[in-house]
Scaffold this motif. Structure first.
Motif, PDB file in Angstrom:
ATOM      1  N   THR A 101       2.786  -2.899 -15.743  1.00  0.00           N
ATOM      2  CA  THR A 101       3.489  -1.644 -15.447  1.00  0.00           C
ATOM      3  C   THR A 101       4.965  -1.769 -15.789  1.00  0.00           C
ATOM      4  O   THR A 101       5.576  -0.836 -16.337  1.00  0.00           O
ATOM      5  N   TRP A 102       5.554  -2.924 -15.474  1.00  0.00           N
ATOM      6  CA  TRP A 102       6.974  -3.149 -15.755  1.00  0.00           C
ATOM      7  C   TRP A 102       7.248  -3.053 -17.254  1.00  0.00           C
ATOM      8  O   TRP A 102       8.257  -2.498 -17.687  1.00  0.00           O
ATOM      9  N   LEU A 103       6.335  -3.572 -18.062  1.00  0.00           N
ATOM     10  CA  LEU A 103       6.528  -3.550 -19.512  1.00  0.00           C
ATOM     11  C   LEU A 103       6.383  -2.132 -20.073  1.00  0.00           C
ATOM     12  O   LEU A 103       7.124  -1.728 -20.960  1.00  0.00           O
ATOM     13  N   ARG A 104       5.419  -1.415 -19.541  1.00  0.00           N
ATOM     14  CA  ARG A 104       5.119  -0.096 -20.101  1.00  0.00           C
ATOM     15  C   ARG A 104       5.993   1.000 -19.489  1.00  0.00           C
ATOM     16  O   ARG A 104       6.340   1.973 -20.161  1.00  0.00           O
ATOM     17  N   ASP A 105       6.280   0.910 -18.176  1.00  0.00           N
ATOM     18  CA  ASP A 105       7.007   1.977 -17.475  1.00  0.00           C
ATOM     19  C   ASP A 105       7.918   1.360 -16.419  1.00  0.00           C
ATOM     20  O   ASP A 105       7.596   1.330 -15.234  1.00  0.00           O
ATOM     21  N   PRO A 106       9.101   0.857 -16.803  1.00  0.00           N
ATOM     22  CA  PRO A 106       9.995   0.207 -15.833  1.00  0.00           C
ATOM     23  C   PRO A 106      10.367   1.107 -14.657  1.00  0.00           C
ATOM     24  O   PRO A 106      10.564   0.615 -13.546  1.00  0.00           O
ATOM     25  N   TYR A 107      10.439   2.417 -14.890  1.00  0.00           N
ATOM     26  CA  TYR A 107      10.830   3.311 -13.801  1.00  0.00           C
ATOM     27  C   TYR A 107       9.845   3.235 -12.641  1.00  0.00           C
ATOM     28  O   TYR A 107      10.233   3.361 -11.474  1.00  0.00           O
ATOM     29  N   ALA A 108       8.569   3.041 -12.927  1.00  0.00           N
ATOM     30  CA  ALA A 108       7.572   2.935 -11.862  1.00  0.00           C
ATOM     31  C   ALA A 108       7.850   1.719 -10.994  1.00  0.00           C
ATOM     32  O   ALA A 108       7.670   1.758  -9.768  1.00  0.00           O
ATOM     33  N   VAL A 109       8.286   0.615 -11.594  1.00  0.00           N
ATOM     34  CA  VAL A 109       8.643  -0.569 -10.813  1.00  0.00           C
ATOM     35  C   VAL A 109       9.892  -0.299  -9.983  1.00  0.00           C
ATOM     36  O   VAL A 109       9.989  -0.715  -8.820  1.00  0.00           O
ATOM     37  N   TYR A 110      10.842   0.414 -10.557  1.00  0.00           N
ATOM     38  CA  TYR A 110      12.045   0.779  -9.808  1.00  0.00           C
ATOM     39  C   TYR A 110      11.688   1.608  -8.568  1.00  0.00           C
ATOM     40  O   TYR A 110      12.144   1.333  -7.455  1.00  0.00           O
ATOM     41  N   ALA A 111      10.847   2.625  -8.767  1.00  0.00           N
ATOM     42  CA  ALA A 111      10.480   3.488  -7.644  1.00  0.00           C
ATOM     43  C   ALA A 111       9.687   2.721  -6.592  1.00  0.00           C
ATOM     44  O   ALA A 111       9.877   2.928  -5.385  1.00  0.00           O
ATOM     45  N   ARG A 112       8.818   1.825  -7.043  1.00  0.00           N
ATOM     46  CA  ARG A 112       7.939   1.127  -6.099  1.00  0.00           C
ATOM     47  C   ARG A 112       8.661  -0.011  -5.385  1.00  0.00           C
ATOM     48  O   ARG A 112       8.521  -0.188  -4.170  1.00  0.00           O
ATOM     49  N   HIS A 113       9.468  -0.778  -6.101  1.00  0.00           N
ATOM     50  CA  HIS A 113      10.011  -2.013  -5.528  1.00  0.00           C
ATOM     51  C   HIS A 113      11.490  -1.923  -5.164  1.00  0.00           C
ATOM     52  O   HIS A 113      11.967  -2.750  -4.381  1.00  0.00           O
ATOM     53  N   VAL A 114      12.211  -0.956  -5.728  1.00  0.00           N
ATOM     54  CA  VAL A 114      13.617  -0.779  -5.353  1.00  0.00           C
ATOM     55  C   VAL A 114      13.743   0.339  -4.319  1.00  0.00           C
ATOM     56  O   VAL A 114      14.329   0.161  -3.256  1.00  0.00           O
ATOM     57  N   LEU A 115      13.142   1.490  -4.633  1.00  0.00           N
ATOM     58  CA  LEU A 115      13.195   2.614  -3.696  1.00  0.00           C
ATOM     59  C   LEU A 115      12.159   2.500  -2.587  1.00  0.00           C
ATOM     60  O   LEU A 115      12.214   3.258  -1.615  1.00  0.00           O
ATOM     61  N   LYS A 116      11.205   1.566  -2.741  1.00  0.00           N
ATOM     62  CA  LYS A 116      10.155   1.342  -1.726  1.00  0.00           C
ATOM     63  C   LYS A 116       9.305   2.599  -1.499  1.00  0.00           C
ATOM     64  O   LYS A 116       8.901   2.900  -0.377  1.00  0.00           O
ATOM     65  N   LEU A 117       9.036   3.322  -2.575  1.00  0.00           N
ATOM     66  CA  LEU A 117       8.194   4.519  -2.479  1.00  0.00           C
ATOM     67  C   LEU A 117       6.754   4.156  -2.807  1.00  0.00           C
ATOM     68  O   LEU A 117       6.493   3.509  -3.826  1.00  0.00           O
ATOM     69  N   ARG A 118       5.849   4.568  -1.965  1.00  0.00           N
ATOM     70  CA  ARG A 118       4.438   4.286  -2.193  1.00  0.00           C
ATOM     71  C   ARG A 118       3.661   5.593  -2.204  1.00  0.00           C
ATOM     72  O   ARG A 118       3.900   6.459  -1.365  1.00  0.00           O
ATOM     73  N   ARG A 119       2.761   5.692  -3.128  1.00  0.00           N
ATOM     74  CA  ARG A 119       1.928   6.882  -3.214  1.00  0.00           C
ATOM     75  C   ARG A 119       0.930   6.898  -2.056  1.00  0.00           C
ATOM     76  O   ARG A 119       0.254   5.911  -1.786  1.00  0.00           O
ATOM     77  N   LEU A 120       0.868   8.047  -1.377  1.00  0.00           N
ATOM     78  CA  LEU A 120      -0.112   8.196  -0.312  1.00  0.00           C
ATOM     79  C   LEU A 120      -1.484   8.461  -0.924  1.00  0.00           C
ATOM     80  O   LEU A 120      -1.615   9.173  -1.925  1.00  0.00           O
ATOM     81  N   ASP A 121      -2.496   7.888  -0.314  1.00  0.00           N
ATOM     82  CA  ASP A 121      -3.855   8.208  -0.743  1.00  0.00           C
ATOM     83  C   ASP A 121      -4.139   9.674  -0.473  1.00  0.00           C
ATOM     84  O   ASP A 121      -3.532  10.303   0.402  1.00  0.00           O
TER      85      ASP A 121
END
Length: 1003
Positions: free
Chosen positions: A728-748
Motif C-alpha cells: 500500500t505504501w508503494l502504490r498509495d502513500p496517502y493511505a499509509v499517512y491516513a492510517r498510521h499518521v492520522l490514526k484513521l481506521r475504516r469502520l466495518d
C-alpha cells in the motif's frame, strides 16, 4: 311559514367571472343585500363546496367590514370533501346535520376492513392482508362512485352477457360479486350504509325538507360545479326558492353557442361541468347574470379569460383559431412563465418568486400545485430564508416523524433486530428509553462500534446480549431496550393475533422506547402536534374496528401497517406564514392571492393522468352508466382557468422530472400552438427567476482541487510497518499517512454480509490448526479430509445456517480441502515440511531517522529436508500476484517475508537460504486449487532471479523507500502511479480521488 319553492319560478343564478376574488365578492354582495339588517344576514345560509372555503368566507366578511363585529350567516359545506373528486373514503357527515334515517355510515377504516375480510379469501389477494386491504379500498372507491352517480351495481351480473368480454374481465366480474352480492347483505346485517350513500340520502332529505318548508332566511349555494347528481338537485331547488340564489364559479359567457354545445360533450373542457349544471338548473347561459357586487371585469382578467376561452376550445372547434382576432395586450399583462430544466430548478425559482412578493408590504402569494413533491421542495427552499410555509393539502402521515418511528420499530422487529434497522430505530429522535437523549446517543454509538459493525452470524435481541458479554458499561441500557421491545420481539411470523392486539403490542413497545428521560417533556413525543394527533386518530380507529379483519399472522404485520397508513395525511391546523401559501387544487378553489404560481404544469401531474378503472373497462362503465374517467380532467381544467386569470400569474413547469423528459400540460400546448410567433407570448418567459436560482448557490470562485501532499514531521511518521502495508505504501502513500499518521481506521459496514475476508480467515485458521496437529506426518487422505472438514464446520459455525454460505461457500471449501490434501502430501514427498506456521517476525532496518521495523505474520514457511533451504508460502482465496509483479516490487509481501527469514527475524526459525516463494490459491471453484511459484521469464525474456535474490532486492528497495520518507520534504502523495492501483482504497474519499478523476487530472 315561508312560501314553498315554485318549480316553475325563474331560477336565480349568478356567476362570478374567473380571476375575480370569489369569496370577497360573495361577502360584499351579501352585505349589500342584507347587511343593513344584521338579523336578516344572520338568518342567511351559505353553502360552499369545502370546509376550507367556509373558513375563508368568514375571513372575507371580516375584511369587507374592516374587522367590525358582525353576526355572520350560517356558513356550511356541501360535503366534507370535494364533491368533484369522487373519492369519498374520508367523507364524514352530509351537508345536512340530521341523520339519514337510523342507519349510520361506516367509518372509512371500518368499511375497508370489512371489505378486506371479504377479499382476503380471493386469489387476487394472495392471502396477504395488506394486498386485501388495498383491493378493498379500490372496491370501496367503485362503491362510492356508483353511489355518488346513483348507478345500481345490479347490472354487473348482466355485463357478461351483454358484452363480448376477454377472460380476465370475466374473472374480474366474478370477483366483483363481493360488492354485488355479499356487501349489501353485510350492510343490512350491520344496519349501516356507505358514506356516499348516506350523504346522497341526507342531501335528498334536505332538499325534500326545503321543498316543503323553505328556510325563513336567504339561502345561497356558491362555488359548486354540481358534478354530483344529489348536489345538482339541491342546487336546482335552491335556485327556485323565493330567497334562494346559486352562484356559479367562472361561467364562460364569451363562448359562442356552437362551442358551448360542444363543451357539454367534451368531459375535459373547463366548462363541461358548468354546462351540464346549467341544463340541470333549467337556465340558459344568457340568463345567468354577473353577481352584482362583482362589477365590470378588470381589463386584464377579462382579456385573459377571453384568451383562455379561445385557446381551450373543444377539439372540434379549434379550426376557428385562424379566424380569431389577435388577443388583447391586456391578456399578457402580469403573465409570466418559468421553463425550468428540472424539478430542483423549478422549486427554487418558485421559492424566489414567492419570496419576491414579501418585498411589498401586505402583498400575498400562493403556489397552487397537485404535485406534493414540488410543494415540499418549495417549502424546503423557502426555509433558507427562515420562512416556514405549510402545504395545506397536507403531507402523508407515513412520512411524519411519529409514524416513521412506529414503522422503524416494526421493521426492526421484522428484521430480528439486525444492525441496520436497530440503529435506525435507536437514532430516531423519539427514542429515549427513559434517559436524556444525549446519553442514549452516546450509548448507541458505543454499541454500534462494539457489536453492530462487521459480519453478524446471528441476529435477535438475545444474540445481541450474548455479544455484549464483557461490555459491562453497555448492559444497563441494553436491558432497558430488551425490556421495552420484549413483548413485540417475541412474536414469530406464524403467530396469529387479532389486528388490535398486534397494534397494542406495537404501541406499548413504542411508548416504552419513547419514554422521556428525567427533565424531559411530560407529554409523550409520539402523540404531540398535528402528526401525533393524526397518528393517534389512526390508532384509535384500528383499536375500535380492527377486530373486523379477523386474526392474521404476525409476519404480515409490517406490510399491513404500511397499508393502513396509506391515504392518511397530516394537515396543518394553521398556516405558518401569514402571506405565503401552498395550496392543492381542492384547497385553492375559491381562494385568492395577489400573486398566483401554477406549478407542475406537466401532463400526468396537472392535469393528472386519466386513471383507468381497475375493475371495469370503458365499455363496461358505459353499459352501467358510469361517467368516463376523463370527467375529472374537466374539473382540473376549470381549476386552471380560474387560477390563471389573475392579475399576477406565473405558469411553471420542469422539462425533466427524475431525469425523464416531460410533456407540457395540454393547456400550455394549446397556448403555444395558438400564439406561435406572437412576440407577446414569448415575452412572458421570465428567465430572471431561473437566473437568480442559478446565482444563489454559485460560489464566488471555482476552487481547483489540488492533490493532497501532506508532509508530517519525521517524528510523526511510522517507524515500522507490516509487509502487507508496504505494498500500500508503494502504490498509495496517502493511505499509509491516513492510517498510521492520522490514526484513521475504516469502520466495518453495519451488519456486513459475509465477505472474502471472512472466508479467507476461516481457511487460514483451519489449515493452521490442521498443520500444527500434523507437523511430522500426515494421516491418510480420507482421515485428513475428514479432519479438515470437521474443523471447517467448527470454524464456519452458525454461518452455515445462512443459505448463501451453505450453498455457495461450503461446497467450494470442500473442493479446496480435497485438493489441499493431495497438494500437501505431494509437497512432503518433495522434501518440504512445515517449519513455521502463522508466526510473527521482525527485522530492524537502519534508516536516516533511526531504526525502521519491518514486521510480518507469515502464513507458512517450509524447510527442505536435504539442505535446510526455506520456502515461503502464502495462502490466497483470490487471485495471487504474478511473478512479474513480485519481481518489479509492486507486490513485495512474499519477498519481504523471505528477507525477514534470511535475516533470522522469526524467533523459532534459524536463518537460511530461500529456496522458493509460493502462492497457494484455494478458490474451490472449477479449479479447486493451484500453486504459483515466483519464477519464469521477464518481458525482455531474461530470467526472473532466484528467490534468494528476490528477497534481497525487495529489502534493498524498501530501505531506499524508507530513506526517502525519512526526508521531511517527501510528501505522502495519493496514488502517484494510478496505473498500478486497480482497486478502491479506504481513504480515497479523503484524498478526493474521484473528483480528480472526473476533472481529468492525473495525480
Amino acid at each position: 311559514m315561508a312560501a314553498m319553492a315554485d318549480p316553475a319560478a325563474a331560477p336565480q343564478v349568478f356567476t362570478i367571472p374567473a380571476g375575480r376574488p370569489f369569496l370577497d365578492l360573495l361577502a360584499a354582495g351579501c352585505l349589500e343585500r342584507w347587511g343593513g339588517d344584521p338579523l336578516l344576514l344572520s338568518r342567511a345560509t351559505i353553502l360552499l363546496p369545502t370546509r376550507r372555503a367556509c373558513r375563508a368566507l368568514a375571513e372575507a366578511f371580516l375584511r369587507q367590514t374592516g374587522g367590525r363585529a358582525l353576526l355572520l350567516p350560517a356558513i356550511r359545506p356541501l360535503g366534507d370533501v370535494d364533491e368533484d373528486e369522487l373519492d369519498l373514503r374520508d367523507a364524514g357527515g352530509p351537508g345536512d346535520e340530521t341523520a339519514a334515517g337510523e342507519a349510520l355510515p361506516f367509518t372509512p377504516l371500518e368499511r375497508d376492513l370489512l371489505l378486506a375480510r371479504l377479499v382476503q379469501a380471493s386469489p387476487l389477494a394472495g392471502g396477504d392482508a395488506a394486498g386485501a386491504l388495498r383491493l378493498a379500498r379500490q372496491l370501496g372507491h367503485l362503491l362510492d362512485t356508483a353511489a355518488t352517480e346513483e348507478i345500481s351495481l345490479d347490472g354487473l351480473a348482466s355485463l357478461a352477457g351483454s358484452l363480448d368480454l376477454a377472460r380476465h374481465w370475466q374473472a374480474t366480474l366474478d370477483f366483483l360479486g363481493i360488492i354485488r352480492e355479499h356487501w349489501p347483505r353485510l350492510k343490512q346485517e350491520a344496519g349501516r350504509m356507505d358514506a356516499a350513500e348516506h350523504r346522497r340520502i341526507a342531501m335528498d332529505r334536505l332538499a325534500a325538507h326545503w321543498q316543503a318548508e323553505p328556510p325563513a332566511g336567504p339561502v345561497i349555494a356558491a362555488g359548486s360545479t354540481g358534478s354530483i347528481p344529489a348536489t345538482a338537485r339541491l342546487l336546482r331547488l335552491i335556485a327556485r326558492m323565493p330567497q334562494g340564489i346559486v352562484i356559479l364559479p367562472g361561467l364562460d359567457q364569451q363562448l359562442d353557442d356552437a362551442a358551448w354545445q360542444a363543451a357539454k360533450g367534451e368531459p375535459t373542457h373547463p366548462q363541461h361541468l358548468l354546462a351540464r349544471l346549467a341544463d340541470s338548473l333549467g337556465v340558459l347561459r344568457s340568463e345567468v347574470a354577473v353577481w352584482p357586487a362583482a362589477g365590470p371585469d378588470p381589463a386584464p382578467a377579462a382579456a385573459r379569460a377571453a384568451l383562455l376561452s379561445v385557446a381551450l376550445l373543444p377539439p372540434g372547434e379549434t379550426h376557428r383559431w385562424r379566424d380569431q382576432p389577435a388577443a388583447a395586450d391586456a391578456a399578457f399583462a402580469g403573465l409570466q412563465r418559468i421553463e425550468a430544466a428540472g424539478l430542483h430548478d423549478e422549486a427554487l425559482a418558485i421559492a424566489l418568486a414567492l419570496r419576491e412578493t414579501l418585498e411589498t408590504p401586505g402583498r400575498t402569494a400562493a403556489l397552487i400545485t397537485p404535485d406534493r413533491t414540488l410543494a415540499r421542495r418549495v417549502a424546503a427552499e423557502l426555509a433558507r430564508y427562515d420562512i416556514a410555509i405549510d402545504d395545506s393539502a397536507g403531507r402523508p402521515l407515513a412520512q411524519a416523524p411519529p409514524a416513521i418511528f412506529l414503522r422503524l420499530l416494526v421493521a426492526a422487529a421484522a428484521g430480528d433486530f439486525a444492525a441496520v434497522p436497530l440503529l435506525a430505530l435507536l437514532k430516531h429522535p423519539f427514542c429515549r428509553l427513559g434517559r436524556p437523549r444525549r446519553e442514549l446517543l452516546r450509548w448507541t454509538r458505543r454499541i454500534e462500534r462494539a457489536i453492530l459493525r462487521g459480519p453478524q452470524p446471528e441476529t435477535g435481541i438475545e444474540a445481541l446480549g450474548r455479544r455484549l458479554a464483557g461490555h459491562d458499561r453497555l448492559l444497563p441500557l441494553f436491558a432497558a431496550l430488551r425490556h421495552a421491545v420484549a413483548p413485540f420481539a417475541r412474536l414469530r411470523p406464524d403467530d396469529t393475533l387479532p389486528l388490535p392486539e398486534l397494534l397494542r403490542l406495537l404501541v406499548t413497545a413504542a411508548e416504552a422506547l419513547a419514554e422521556p428521560g428525567p427533565g424531559g417533556d411530560e407529554i409523550m413525543p409520539l402523540w404531540q402536534h398535528e402528526a401525533g394527533g393524526a397518528l393517534h386518530d389512526l390508532v384509535t380507529d384500528i383499536l375500535q374496528t380492527g377486530e373486523t379483519l379477523g386474526p392474521l399472522p404476525a409476519g404480515q404485520w409490517p406490510r399491513l401497517f404500511d397499508a393502513l397508513l396509506e391515504g392518511r395525511v397530516v394537515r396543518p391546523r394553521h398556516g405558518s406564514h401569514p402571506r405565503l401559501f401552498i395550496w392543492g387544487l381542492l384547497e385553492a378553489r375559491l381562494q385568492q392571492a395577489d400573486r398566483i404560481v401554477l406549478g407542475g404544469l406537466n401532463e400526468g401531474t396537472w392535469p393528472p393522468q386519466a386513471e383507468e378503472d381497475p375493475w371495469l373497462s370503458r365499455p363496461m362503465r358505459a353499459t352501467l352508466g358510469l361517467a368516463a374517467p376523463e370527467r375529472r380532467l374537466g374539473q382540473t381544467s376549470h381549476d386552471f382557468v380560474q387560477a390563471a386569470c389573475g392579475a399576477d400569474i406565473i405558469l411553471s413547469r420542469a422539462a425533466k422530472v427524475d431525469g425523464a423528459p416531460t410533456v407540457p400540460a395540454r393547456w400550455l400546448l394549446r397556448l403555444e400552438a395558438m400564439l406561435k410567433g406572437d412576440a407577446r407570448w414569448e415575452a412572458t418567459l421570465a428567465p430572471r427567476y431561473l437566473a437568480w436560482a442559478e446565482q444563489l448557490d454559485r460560489p464566488e470562485a471555482a476552487l481547483r482541487s489540488e492533490p493532497p501532499a501532506p508532509r508530517p514531521p519525521v517524528a510523526a511518521r511510522p517507524r515500522g510497518l507490516f509487509v502487507t502495508a508496504i505494498e500500500t505504501w508503494l502504490r498509495d502513500p496517502y493511505a499509509v499517512y491516513a492510517r498510521h499518521v492520522l490514526k484513521l481506521r475504516r469502520l466495518d459496514d453495519l451488519g456486513q454480509p459475509p465477505d472474502a475476508r471472512l472466508r479467507g480467515t476461516i481457511i487460514h485458521d483451519v489449515l493452521d490448526a490442521f498443520l500444527k496437529n500434523h507437523r511430522d506426518t500426515l494421516p491418510d487422505d480420507e482421515a485428513a479430509l475428514n479432519e479438515l472438514l470437521a474443523r471447517g464446520r467448527a470454524a464456519f459455525g452458525i454461518w452455515l445456517d445462512q443459505p448463501q454460505i451453505a450453498v455457495l461457500w461450503w461446497p467450494r471449501f470442500e473442493r479446496a480441502m480435497r485438493w489441499f490434501v493431495g497438494y500437501e502430501r505431494a509437497r512432503r514427498q518433495a522434501g518440504f515440511e512445515p517449519a513455521l506456521l502463522e508466526e510473527e517476525g521482525r527485522l530492524d532496518l537502519a534508516a536516516p531517522a533511526g531504526p525502521f521495523a519491518l514486521k510480518a505474520r507469515a502464513d507458512r514457511i517450509d524447510r527442505r529436508t536435504g539442505d535446510g533451504a526455506l520456502a515461503v508460502l502464502d495462502y490466497k482465496t483470490g487471485n495471487p500476484p504474478s511473478a512479474l509483479q513480485v519481481d518489479s516490487g509492486l507486490a513485495p509481501q512474499l519477498a519481504l517475508e523471505a528477507a525477514i527469514a534470511q535475516g533470522g527475524g522469526f524467533e523459532h526459525l534459524p536463518p537460511g537460504e530461500i529456496a522458493e516463494l509460493v502462492y497457494v490459491r484455494l478458490a474451490g471453484g472449477e479449479t479447486p486449487g493451484s500453486e504459483r511459484r515466483i519464477e519464469g521469464k521477464r518481458r525482455d525474456r531474461t530470467a526472473i532471479p532466484p528467490a534468494d535474490e528476490l528477497a534481497r532486492a525487495a529489502l534493498q528497495r524498501l530501505e531506499g523507500w524508507v530513506a526517502r520518507f525519512d526526508d521531511p520534504a517527501t510528501p505522502y502523495l495519493s496514488r502517484p502511479r494510478p496505473q498500478f492501483v486497480q482497486y478502491p482504497g479506504d481513504y480515497d474519499h479523503l484524498a478526493r480521488v474521484a473528483e480528480r478523476a472526473e476533472g481529468g487530472e492525473d495525480s
